[in-house]
Design an enzyme around this catalytic site. Structure first.
Site, PDB file in Angstrom:
ATOM      1  N   HIS A   1      -3.057   7.206   2.351  1.00 47.18           N
ATOM      2  CA  HIS A   1      -3.514   5.870   1.963  1.00 47.18           C
ATOM      3  C   HIS A   1      -4.870   5.617   2.616  1.00 47.18           C
ATOM      4  O   HIS A   1      -5.056   5.846   3.804  1.00 47.18           O
ATOM      5  CB  HIS A   1      -2.496   4.826   2.405  1.00 47.18           C
ATOM      6  CG  HIS A   1      -3.001   3.435   2.242  1.00 47.18           C
ATOM      7  ND1 HIS A   1      -3.569   2.996   1.072  1.00 47.18           N
ATOM      8  CD2 HIS A   1      -3.059   2.387   3.106  1.00 47.18           C
ATOM      9  CE1 HIS A   1      -3.947   1.744   1.216  1.00 47.18           C
ATOM     10  NE2 HIS A   1      -3.650   1.350   2.435  1.00 47.18           N
TER      11      HIS A   1
ATOM     12  N   CYS B   1       0.814  -1.217   0.000  1.00 45.69           N
ATOM     13  CA  CYS B   1       0.000   0.000   0.000  1.00 45.69           C
ATOM     14  C   CYS B   1       0.854   1.277   0.000  1.00 45.69           C
ATOM     15  O   CYS B   1       0.324   2.372  -0.209  1.00 45.69           O
ATOM     16  CB  CYS B   1      -0.951   0.006   1.194  1.00 45.69           C
ATOM     17  SG  CYS B   1      -1.969  -1.468   1.295  1.00 45.69           S
TER      18      CYS B   1
ATOM     19  N   ASN C   1     -10.217   0.087   0.346  1.00 46.94           N
ATOM     20  CA  ASN C   1      -8.753   0.161   0.317  1.00 46.94           C
ATOM     21  C   ASN C   1      -8.270  -0.482  -0.983  1.00 46.94           C
ATOM     22  O   ASN C   1      -8.382  -1.690  -1.148  1.00 46.94           O
ATOM     23  CB  ASN C   1      -8.215  -0.576   1.543  1.00 46.94           C
ATOM     24  CG  ASN C   1      -6.697  -0.567   1.630  1.00 46.94           C
ATOM     25  OD1 ASN C   1      -6.009  -0.205   0.677  1.00 46.94           O
ATOM     26  ND2 ASN C   1      -6.186  -0.968   2.774  1.00 46.94           N
TER      27      ASN C   1
HETATM   28  N1  ACO Z   1     -17.992  -8.308  10.282  1.00 45.24           N
HETATM   29  C1  ACO Z   1     -18.417  -8.596  11.506  1.00 45.24           C
HETATM   30  N2  ACO Z   1     -17.589  -8.905  12.524  1.00 45.24           N
HETATM   31  C2  ACO Z   1     -16.267  -8.870  12.269  1.00 45.24           C
HETATM   32  C3  ACO Z   1     -15.744  -8.559  11.005  1.00 45.24           C
HETATM   33  C4  ACO Z   1     -16.668  -8.269   9.992  1.00 45.24           C
HETATM   34  N3  ACO Z   1     -16.275  -7.950   8.728  1.00 45.24           N
HETATM   35  N4  ACO Z   1     -14.399  -8.625  11.060  1.00 45.24           N
HETATM   36  C5  ACO Z   1     -14.071  -8.957  12.313  1.00 45.24           C
HETATM   37  N5  ACO Z   1     -15.194  -9.102  13.050  1.00 45.24           N
HETATM   38  C6  ACO Z   1     -15.320  -9.507  14.441  1.00 45.24           C
HETATM   39  C7  ACO Z   1     -14.144 -10.341  14.874  1.00 45.24           C
HETATM   40  O1  ACO Z   1     -14.337 -11.696  14.538  1.00 45.24           O
HETATM   41  C8  ACO Z   1     -14.176 -10.115  16.361  1.00 45.24           C
HETATM   42  O2  ACO Z   1     -15.143 -10.931  16.937  1.00 45.24           O
HETATM   43  P1  ACO Z   1     -14.757 -11.917  18.122  1.00 45.24           P
HETATM   44  O3  ACO Z   1     -14.308 -10.987  19.218  1.00 45.24           O
HETATM   45  O4  ACO Z   1     -16.040 -12.626  18.368  1.00 45.24           O
HETATM   46  O5  ACO Z   1     -13.643 -12.765  17.584  1.00 45.24           O
HETATM   47  C9  ACO Z   1     -14.644  -8.666  16.498  1.00 45.24           C
HETATM   48  O6  ACO Z   1     -15.262  -8.333  15.253  1.00 45.24           O
HETATM   49  C10 ACO Z   1     -13.531  -7.718  16.748  1.00 45.24           C
HETATM   50  O7  ACO Z   1     -12.469  -8.012  15.852  1.00 45.24           O
HETATM   51  P2  ACO Z   1     -11.188  -7.135  15.787  1.00 45.24           P
HETATM   52  O8  ACO Z   1     -10.243  -7.673  14.748  1.00 45.24           O
HETATM   53  O9  ACO Z   1     -10.661  -6.954  17.179  1.00 45.24           O
HETATM   54  O10 ACO Z   1     -11.809  -5.773  15.279  1.00 45.24           O
HETATM   55  P3  ACO Z   1     -11.204  -4.354  15.307  1.00 45.24           P
HETATM   56  O11 ACO Z   1     -12.001  -3.450  16.128  1.00 45.24           O
HETATM   57  O12 ACO Z   1      -9.720  -4.366  15.548  1.00 45.24           O
HETATM   58  O13 ACO Z   1     -11.440  -3.896  13.815  1.00 45.24           O
HETATM   59  C11 ACO Z   1     -10.168  -3.632  11.815  1.00 45.24           C
HETATM   60  C12 ACO Z   1     -10.828  -4.617  12.751  1.00 45.24           C
HETATM   61  C13 ACO Z   1     -11.231  -2.754  11.189  1.00 45.24           C
HETATM   62  C14 ACO Z   1      -9.437  -4.384  10.695  1.00 45.24           C
HETATM   63  C15 ACO Z   1      -9.194  -2.781  12.653  1.00 45.24           C
HETATM   64  O14 ACO Z   1      -8.293  -3.598  13.349  1.00 45.24           O
HETATM   65  C16 ACO Z   1      -8.413  -1.827  11.834  1.00 45.24           C
HETATM   66  O15 ACO Z   1      -8.921  -0.818  11.434  1.00 45.24           O
HETATM   67  N6  ACO Z   1      -7.130  -2.104  11.620  1.00 45.24           N
HETATM   68  C17 ACO Z   1      -6.319  -1.324  10.749  1.00 45.24           C
HETATM   69  C18 ACO Z   1      -5.893  -2.184   9.665  1.00 45.24           C
HETATM   70  C19 ACO Z   1      -6.402  -1.770   8.334  1.00 45.24           C
HETATM   71  O16 ACO Z   1      -7.105  -0.806   8.131  1.00 45.24           O
HETATM   72  N7  ACO Z   1      -5.955  -2.520   7.391  1.00 45.24           N
HETATM   73  C20 ACO Z   1      -6.230  -2.268   6.043  1.00 45.24           C
HETATM   74  C21 ACO Z   1      -5.204  -2.925   5.216  1.00 45.24           C
HETATM   75  S1  ACO Z   1      -3.617  -2.577   5.740  1.00 45.24           S
HETATM   76  C22 ACO Z   1      -3.175  -1.198   5.060  1.00 45.24           C
HETATM   77  O17 ACO Z   1      -3.734  -0.781   4.104  1.00 45.24           O
HETATM   78  C23 ACO Z   1      -2.032  -0.477   5.639  1.00 45.24           C
END
Ligand code: ACO
Length: 324
Positions: free
Chosen positions: A251, A118, A281
């Site tokens: 990004h 990215c 993304n």
């Molecule tokens: N729909 C419903 N529930 C979901 C989903 C979904 N799509 N995805 C995860 N969950 C659930 C998980 O299973 C978990 O449930 P559990 O506790 O029963 O296991 C719960 O939601 C929480 O999961 P987390 O992974 O802790 O969720 P979080 O609040 O961290 O959000 C996210 C996830 C949005 C990916 C967050 O970590 C984030 O924003 N990270 C930044 C990474 C990013 O944006 N990456 C993009 C690509 S990398 C890049 O471009 C640099």
């Protein structure tokens, strides 16, 4: 002194739009639960564009390149350097840049790909800037293009809801005045496991895991820290203060990451260019696509100061300060 200036921008998105509701309904047929409410509240993403089967990165890249050339008032024969940033190339080789060159109907001049996930567009733009400053190129096409839908595990709700396909491009030309004011690229390979697609082709067989995997919370923390520091570094190098920045073109990973960085830098929200609600993304394509949207709708004007920022797998990150 020779400088490099952005003289045109372009973008291309495949026509098929998949809304969060449509994606959730499709995943439900495989027993996987997600919802528009979850995706929107955690990421800001409402929809993504998905390439039809058989549509490749070089096709999207060529459309974006043509749009950028049009915008710059140039023809492909003016270009003597093509850099494509992608993690989803058409082939192992030749490079996607060579395929784009052939699609544009030209030959001669360097053409190669940059792999920084990215951060790829920012890496590519800094590389083209160095070529132009050194007198090794006059007009460069720098393209970020991805068909990320092909490396997603559509049964993994933690990742597949986040990404989309697309391409963005700029023409970067030699100029008597800057242009690119400063650039800072960084990587920390020790963090490779937090975001990777660790598969390979060996003797005609896929080995390892060909799908994208991510530790979302680790990525979140590193992205915020790295991009905040990097913004200060490029501003210090260029001798400008953060409050002189007119536009932040980051990004497009997640609205919460963008807002966090914006707040840390004390940048008003209206200076932030956001496209992730519509594009999701698109990895290396996200920064040039966002730049193109804000350039074409008249927000980013000639003379404005824009901070472009990339962050992604590797772990890689980078910032470029641009006078448009
Ligand atoms: N729909 C419903 N529930 C979901 C989903 C979904 N799509 N995805 C995860 N969950 C659930 C998980 O299973 C978990 O449930 P559990 O506790 O029963 O296991 C719960 O939601 C929480 O999961 P987390 O992974 O802790 O969720 P979080 O609040 O961290 O959000 C996210 C996830 C949005 C990916 C967050 O970590 C984030 O924003 N990270 C930044 C990474 C990013 O944006 N990456 C993009 C690509 S990398 C890049 O471009 C640099």
């Amino acid at each position: 002194m020779r400088y490099a200036k952005i003289t045109g921008t372009g973008g291309y998105l495949p026509p098929r739009i998949v809304s969060n509701d449509e994606l959730a309904a499709d995943m439900a047929t495989r027993g996987i639960e997600t919802s528009d409410a979850w995706i929107t509240s955690r990421t800001g993403i409402r929809q993504r564009h998905i390439a039809d089967p058989g549509v490749t990165t070089s096709t999207l890249a060529t459309h974006a390149a043509r749009a950028a050339l049009d915008n710059a008032g140039m023809s492909a024969t003016d270009i003597d350097l093509i850099i494509v940033a992608t993690s989803t190339p058409d082939f192992i080789f030749p490079s996607t840049a060579c395929l784009v060159q052939a699609n544009l109907g030209v030959a001669g001049g360097a053409a190669f790909d940059v792999q920084a996930v990215c951060s790829g567009f920012v890496y590519g733009l800094a590389t083209a800037d160095a070529f132009i400053q050194a007198g090794r190129a006059r007009h460069a096409l720098v393209i970020g293009a991805e068909v990320f839908s092909g490396i997603l595990d559509w049964n993994d709700r933690r990742t597949c809801v986040l990404f989309g396909d697309g391409a963005g491009a700029v023409v970067l030309s030699a100029a008597d005045e800057p242009g690119i004011l400063s650039a800072k690229l960084d990587a920390d390979g020790s963090q490779m496991n937090i975001l990777c697609a660790a598969g390979n082709v060996v003797r005609g067989q896929v080995t390892g895991d060909p799908f994208l995997r991510m530790d979302g919370q680790a990525v979140f923390k590193l992205a915020v820290q790295a991009l905040t520091r990097s913004a200060h570094e490029v501003c210090d190098e260029a001798g400008v203060s953060i409050d002189q920045i007119d536009w932040m073109v980051p990004h497009q990973a997640n609205i919460r990451i963008l807002n966090f960085i914006g707040r840390r830098l004390h940048l008003p929200e209206e200076k932030l260019v956001v496209t992730l609600d519509k594009h999701a993304n698109t990895s290396a394509a996200s920064v040039p696509l966002a730049l193109d949207v804000a350039h074409r709708d008249g927000r980013i004007k000639a003379g404005d100061l824009a901070l472009l920022q990339g962050v992604g797998g590797g772990f890689t990150w980078g910032s470029i300060l641009v006078r448009m």
